[in-house]
Design a protein around this motif. Structure first.
Motif, PDB file in Angstrom:
ATOM      1  N   GLN A 184      78.827  42.540  46.045  1.00  0.00           N
ATOM      2  CA  GLN A 184      80.055  42.789  46.489  1.00  0.00           C
ATOM      3  C   GLN A 184      80.677  41.207  46.686  1.00  0.00           C
ATOM      4  OE1 GLN A 184      79.995  44.851  50.226  1.00  0.00           O
ATOM      5  NE2 GLN A 184      82.061  44.362  50.681  1.00  0.00           N
ATOM      6  N   PRO A 185      79.988  40.154  47.073  1.00  0.00           N
ATOM      7  CA  PRO A 185      80.466  38.923  47.414  1.00  0.00           C
ATOM      8  C   PRO A 185      80.824  38.383  45.963  1.00  0.00           C
ATOM      9  CG  PRO A 185      78.097  38.813  47.798  1.00  0.00           C
ATOM     10  CD  PRO A 185      78.630  40.222  47.755  1.00  0.00           C
ATOM     11  N   VAL A 186      80.261  38.442  44.794  1.00  0.00           N
ATOM     12  CA  VAL A 186      80.566  38.144  43.606  1.00  0.00           C
ATOM     13  C   VAL A 186      81.976  38.545  43.312  1.00  0.00           C
ATOM     14  CG1 VAL A 186      79.667  37.671  41.224  1.00  0.00           C
ATOM     15  CG2 VAL A 186      78.063  37.693  43.105  1.00  0.00           C
ATOM     16  N   LEU A 187      81.894  39.826  43.231  1.00  0.00           N
ATOM     17  CA  LEU A 187      83.314  40.534  42.775  1.00  0.00           C
ATOM     18  C   LEU A 187      84.560  39.895  43.783  1.00  0.00           C
ATOM     19  CD1 LEU A 187      82.217  44.169  42.452  1.00  0.00           C
ATOM     20  CD2 LEU A 187      82.871  42.616  40.776  1.00  0.00           C
ATOM     21  N   ALA A 188      84.073  39.699  45.021  1.00  0.00           N
ATOM     22  CA  ALA A 188      85.330  39.158  45.877  1.00  0.00           C
ATOM     23  C   ALA A 188      85.617  37.759  45.390  1.00  0.00           C
ATOM     24  CB  ALA A 188      84.839  39.241  47.468  1.00  0.00           C
ATOM     25  N   GLU A 189      84.614  36.951  44.819  1.00  0.00           N
ATOM     26  CA  GLU A 189      85.040  35.562  44.529  1.00  0.00           C
ATOM     27  C   GLU A 189      85.749  35.748  42.816  1.00  0.00           C
ATOM     28  OE1 GLU A 189      85.017  32.650  46.073  1.00  0.00           O
ATOM     29  OE2 GLU A 189      84.202  33.597  47.695  1.00  0.00           O
ATOM     30  N   ARG A 210      82.986  44.359  29.891  1.00  0.00           N
ATOM     31  CA  ARG A 210      81.636  44.086  29.283  1.00  0.00           C
ATOM     32  C   ARG A 210      81.909  42.403  28.963  1.00  0.00           C
ATOM     33  NH1 ARG A 210      80.504  43.800  23.702  1.00  0.00           N
ATOM     34  NH2 ARG A 210      82.443  44.572  23.426  1.00  0.00           N
ATOM     35  N   ARG A 211      82.906  41.828  28.606  1.00  0.00           N
ATOM     36  CA  ARG A 211      82.794  40.461  28.231  1.00  0.00           C
ATOM     37  C   ARG A 211      83.324  39.530  29.304  1.00  0.00           C
ATOM     38  NH1 ARG A 211      83.161  39.956  22.548  1.00  0.00           N
ATOM     39  NH2 ARG A 211      82.995  37.801  23.004  1.00  0.00           N
ATOM     40  N   VAL A 212      83.900  40.270  30.217  1.00  0.00           N
ATOM     41  CA  VAL A 212      84.652  39.184  31.269  1.00  0.00           C
ATOM     42  C   VAL A 212      83.773  39.315  32.643  1.00  0.00           C
ATOM     43  CG1 VAL A 212      86.732  38.385  32.442  1.00  0.00           C
ATOM     44  CG2 VAL A 212      86.957  38.961  30.215  1.00  0.00           C
ATOM     45  N   ILE A 213      83.870  40.719  33.255  1.00  0.00           N
ATOM     46  CA  ILE A 213      83.471  40.727  34.540  1.00  0.00           C
ATOM     47  C   ILE A 213      81.786  40.876  34.609  1.00  0.00           C
ATOM     48  CG2 ILE A 213      83.368  42.302  36.390  1.00  0.00           C
ATOM     49  CD1 ILE A 213      86.155  43.348  35.481  1.00  0.00           C
ATOM     50  N   LEU A 214      81.255  41.568  33.577  1.00  0.00           N
ATOM     51  CA  LEU A 214      79.727  41.670  33.656  1.00  0.00           C
ATOM     52  C   LEU A 214      78.949  40.532  33.529  1.00  0.00           C
ATOM     53  CD1 LEU A 214      77.837  44.168  33.838  1.00  0.00           C
ATOM     54  CD2 LEU A 214      77.500  44.231  31.453  1.00  0.00           C
ATOM     55  N   PRO A 215      79.330  39.722  32.562  1.00  0.00           N
ATOM     56  CA  PRO A 215      78.573  38.372  32.591  1.00  0.00           C
ATOM     57  C   PRO A 215      78.508  37.657  33.925  1.00  0.00           C
ATOM     58  CG  PRO A 215      79.808  38.467  30.748  1.00  0.00           C
ATOM     59  CD  PRO A 215      80.318  39.569  31.542  1.00  0.00           C
ATOM     60  N   GLU A 216      79.573  37.664  34.774  1.00  0.00           N
ATOM     61  CA  GLU A 216      79.518  37.026  35.932  1.00  0.00           C
ATOM     62  C   GLU A 216      78.507  37.801  37.089  1.00  0.00           C
ATOM     63  OE1 GLU A 216      81.167  34.268  36.812  1.00  0.00           O
ATOM     64  OE2 GLU A 216      81.877  34.054  34.727  1.00  0.00           O
ATOM     65  N   LEU A 217      78.163  39.120  36.900  1.00  0.00           N
ATOM     66  CA  LEU A 217      77.517  39.803  37.682  1.00  0.00           C
ATOM     67  C   LEU A 217      76.165  39.887  37.393  1.00  0.00           C
ATOM     68  CD1 LEU A 217      79.908  43.083  38.156  1.00  0.00           C
ATOM     69  CD2 LEU A 217      79.843  41.137  39.447  1.00  0.00           C
ATOM     70  N   TYR A 218      75.573  39.188  36.195  1.00  0.00           N
ATOM     71  CA  TYR A 218      74.339  39.233  35.929  1.00  0.00           C
ATOM     72  C   TYR A 218      73.441  38.788  36.898  1.00  0.00           C
ATOM     73  CZ  TYR A 218      75.140  40.992  31.173  1.00  0.00           C
ATOM     74  OH  TYR A 218      75.642  41.635  29.950  1.00  0.00           O
ATOM     75  N   PRO A 219      73.715  37.542  37.484  1.00  0.00           N
ATOM     76  CA  PRO A 219      72.591  36.900  38.346  1.00  0.00           C
ATOM     77  C   PRO A 219      72.449  37.828  39.602  1.00  0.00           C
ATOM     78  CG  PRO A 219      73.994  35.256  37.705  1.00  0.00           C
ATOM     79  CD  PRO A 219      74.662  36.538  36.977  1.00  0.00           C
TER      80      PRO A 219
END
Length: 303
Positions: A184-189, A210-219
């Motif tokens: 949730q906080p990662v998506l908010a940022e 797959r190429r924009v959002i998911l890489p930011e959510l991996y950690p």
């Protein structure tokens, strides 16, 4: 006039000279913001040692009484092996399930505004607020063959409560907040402008995710899923009421520990607990290693 110029030159010379190590500026840089740093550090280390480290050491010493051969023999018991396999399998399935639905819930809470959003957001933390025994009794009541939900599956021969399916369901419920609160906080940022830019460049919704959002959510996904898996392998209160606790079929690993303690096999219980601790350490180590790899890759891509 000459004396004024001389004084001016002396001031410039003194300003250009480097600060000595004993200057007040250097001394101020060495000061810590928190007062009594050494005392605070000592209290923190002492508290962590008493609360966290000493119980682990006591467990290892208790398990060491039976030796390496006794440890392997205890873990290799058919009943213990079946419980290990069941606990790990159900924990993995619950983690994979929550990776999908937990991320979806976090997305809805962050990206949409609707009536009752605050209520839904509070419900996510309900498994943390309720005692696990209460959650287990509630699930067993709902999904029993004569329960409010279980009665609709009984005519088709599908039994949820008192089976591994009930264990899987209980683990999903109690560990859902780990994924939601991590993502949730990662998506908010994450700014929606990146998604708009990808759309303008011709990327579809699936490609954008797959190429924009998911890489930011991996950690965040790694951390949430790792904490959830570690919690699920040791979950007891919510599972014990819905599992059925049939040896070799629906008996979980924490129940093995309780059974050994009730039969006064303290060393055997400590051995099984130590095995669970090793599993948790391996999971945390793997998560940290994967996070380091993802961080390094993203940092290298950004340079």
């Amino acid at each position: 006039m000459a004396s004024i110029n001389a004084n001016h030159q002396a001031d410039l010379t003194s300003n250009n000279q480097p600060k000595t190590p004993n200057s007040p500026l250097k001394r101020n840089k060495k000061r810590h913001i928190m007062p009594f740093f050494n005392l605070s550090l000592g209290i923190s280390v002492l508290a962590l040692s008493i609360i966290v480290l000493l119980p682990f050491v006591a467990m290892v010493m208790t398990a060491a009484d039976i030796g390496v051969a006794g440890f392997i023999k205890t873990i290799a018991e058919p009943r213990v092996k079946a419980a290990i396999e069941l606990s790990l399998k159900m924990s993995l399935l619950a983690t994979l399930t929550n990776l999908v639905f937990g991320t979806l819930i976090a997305w809805v809470l962050v990206r949409y505004e609707f009536w009752g959003k605050s209520i839904l957001n509070a419900l996510v933390d309900l498994p943390f607020a309720l005692p696990t025994a209460v959650m287990g009794i509630s699930l067993a009541t709902l999904y029993a063959p004569n329960g409010l939900i279980g009665q609709f599956f009984a005519p088709f021969g599908i039994k949820i409560a008192f089976t591994p399916i009930g264990i899987w369901l209980a683990l999903i419920v109690v560990s859902l907040p780990f994924i939601v609160r991590a993502v949730q906080p990662v998506l908010a940022e994450l700014s929606p402008e990146y998604e708009e830019a990808a759309s303008v460049l011709g990327a579809g919704r699936l490609t954008t995710f797959r190429r924009v959002i998911l890489p930011e959510l991996y950690p965040a996904l790694l951390m949430g899923s790792g904490m959830m898996f570690a919690r699920a392998t040791g979950e007891y209160g919510s599972v014990i009421f819905i599992a059925g606790n049939l040896p070799m079929k629906s008996e979980i690993l924490p129940l093995i520990i309780i059974g050994k303690l009730e039969s006064f096999d303290v060393q055997g219980a400590a051995a099984v607990a130590l095995f669970m601790l090793i599993i948790s350490f391996v999971i945390l180590f793997a998560i940290n290693a994967l996070q380091w790899l993802f961080t390094k890759r993203m940092g290298g891509a950004s340079v």
